[in-house]
Enzyme design. Structure first.
Site, PDB file in Angstrom:
ATOM      1  N   ILE A  20      23.449   3.778  36.748  1.00 30.91           N
ATOM      2  CA  ILE A  20      24.609   2.972  36.310  1.00 30.91           C
ATOM      3  C   ILE A  20      24.763   3.205  34.810  1.00 30.91           C
ATOM      4  O   ILE A  20      24.477   2.341  33.969  1.00 30.91           O
ATOM      5  CB  ILE A  20      24.406   1.488  36.668  1.00 30.91           C
ATOM      6  CG1 ILE A  20      24.033   1.345  38.160  1.00 30.91           C
ATOM      7  CG2 ILE A  20      25.686   0.694  36.399  1.00 30.91           C
ATOM      8  CD1 ILE A  20      23.835  -0.073  38.639  1.00 30.91           C
ATOM      9  N   HIS A  21      25.213   4.415  34.494  1.00 29.55           N
ATOM     10  CA  HIS A  21      25.202   4.926  33.121  1.00 29.55           C
ATOM     11  C   HIS A  21      25.829   3.944  32.118  1.00 29.55           C
ATOM     12  O   HIS A  21      25.255   3.674  31.068  1.00 29.55           O
ATOM     13  CB  HIS A  21      25.950   6.258  33.059  1.00 29.55           C
ATOM     14  CG  HIS A  21      25.413   7.290  33.990  1.00 29.55           C
ATOM     15  ND1 HIS A  21      24.231   7.978  33.766  1.00 29.55           N
ATOM     16  CD2 HIS A  21      25.897   7.764  35.174  1.00 29.55           C
ATOM     17  CE1 HIS A  21      24.023   8.825  34.757  1.00 29.55           C
ATOM     18  NE2 HIS A  21      24.999   8.709  35.635  1.00 29.55           N
ATOM     19  N   ASP A  22      26.999   3.452  32.438  1.00 33.82           N
ATOM     20  CA  ASP A  22      27.738   2.649  31.452  1.00 33.82           C
ATOM     21  C   ASP A  22      27.086   1.293  31.205  1.00 33.82           C
ATOM     22  O   ASP A  22      27.179   0.743  30.093  1.00 33.82           O
ATOM     23  CB  ASP A  22      29.191   2.472  31.900  1.00 33.82           C
ATOM     24  CG  ASP A  22      29.922   3.796  31.909  1.00 33.82           C
ATOM     25  OD1 ASP A  22      30.891   3.940  32.682  1.00 33.82           O
ATOM     26  OD2 ASP A  22      29.518   4.703  31.167  1.00 33.82           O
TER      27      ASP A  22
END
Ligand code: RIB
Ligand code: CA
Length: 308
Positions: A238-240
């Site tokens: 969940i990069h962001d």
């Protein structure tokens, strides 16, 4: 004093998790959410920002900016990860807001009105920030700082062998923003991809009785399906959400100053972030780069933040 920020994003499921964290966080004042073409094409990114805001129904409604197509002939979306609608094919119905201002105009207006006060958190390609710089030459001197999810320190990409998606979508804009005379923090793929979330992440979301739980329980499951089917992975990144965490809990990260440029030409390397790693050189550092993250603490912090 709440930290005043503009969230520039391309929802996208991981953008949606970050927005869910930010819009209810007591330490943040979300001045505006501006859509940018990336995970999904411009028109869909614009509609998805509206959808996320409507579904989450935050206590304070931010201003909202509309995306326009980037100028990159190599652009391709990431619907194979986020669904045909970019939001896990949850089938949300959203009213069409006719009163739309361009994202770069919103960014310029809000920063001009509060010189030195606003941080811009970029969770998608850097198209809008570059266009804001072109629109108003004095804009950048009024920005407090820019925090970006993007790039790859070790040179391993996700959308190509060498390029991370946000930079790949608009390398020219990324190069321009990387050279801008303002404090910039980069949270690269090497960091965000270390924090993996297993399927039980869904069970740890708030329940459907609140807007965050009701919304994320509709969009997040798709991410597990696409990571399994497209990437052969059983956990997701969940990069962001991790990039936003650097603003919320900076003590979970270690930053280093680096000189970084962007390849805009290479057949195999277009969109690659190039770090000056030759020790003998003494380059002008242009970015603070996250090089270490406390993985387990970051995972717990995301979950805790969603319940706040
Ligand atoms: O490479 C990951 C980044 O590209 C994330 O911001 C994701 O949402 C996509 O925009
Ligand atoms: Ca994104």
């Amino acid at each position: 004093m709440a930290r005043r920020i503009i969230l520039d994003c391309d929802p996208g499921i991981d953008d949606s998790v970050a927005l869910s964290m930010a819009l209810f966080h007591r330490s943040l004042d979300i001045v505006a959410i501006t859509a940018v073409e990336g995970n999904v094409p411009a028109e869909m990114a614009t509609r998805n920002v509206q959808t996320v805001i409507e579904q989450l129904d935050p206590p304070r409604l931010p201003r909202f900016g509309a995306a326009t197509p980037n100028d990159n002939s190599d652009y391709r979306d990431a619907c194979f990860i986020h669904g045909r609608d970019g939001l896990g094919e949850a089938g949300f119905v959203t009213a069409d807001h006719h009163q739309r201002h361009l994202s770069e105009k919103i960014i310029c207006d809000e920063v001009r009105a509060a010189p030195g006060e606003i941080s811009i958190v970029c969770l998608g390609p850097l198209t809008n920030v570059a266009r804001a710089m072109q629109r108003e030459p004095q804009f950048i001197e009024n920005v407090a700082e820019i925090i970006m999810m993007g790039g790859s320190f070790n040179g391993i990409g996700n959308i190509t062998q060498t390029a991370e998606f946000n930079i790949y979508c608009d390398p020219e804009s990324a190069r321009e923003v990387f050279q801008a005379p303002v404090k910039k923090i980069l949270i690269p793929l090497d960091i965000t991809s270390q924090v993996q979330f297993a399927l039980n992440f869904i069970d740890m979301l708030p329940d459907e009785t609140n807007s965050v739980g009701a919304f994320l329980r509709q969009v997040v499951p798709y991410l597990f399906r696409s990571y399994h089917q497209q990437l052969g992975l059983e956990s997701v990144q969940i990069h962001d959400a991790i990039a936003l965490l650097q603003l919320l809990e900076p003590e979970l990260f270690e930053l280093e100053a680096w000189a970084v440029d962007v390849e805009v030409k290479g057949e195999l390397t277009r969109g690659m972030t190039v770090f000056e790693k030759r020790r003998s050189r003494n380059p002008a550092h242009n970015l603070e780069v996250a090089r270490v993250v406390d993985v387990s603490a970051a995972r717990q912090a995301v979950i805790k933040c969603l319940h706040s």
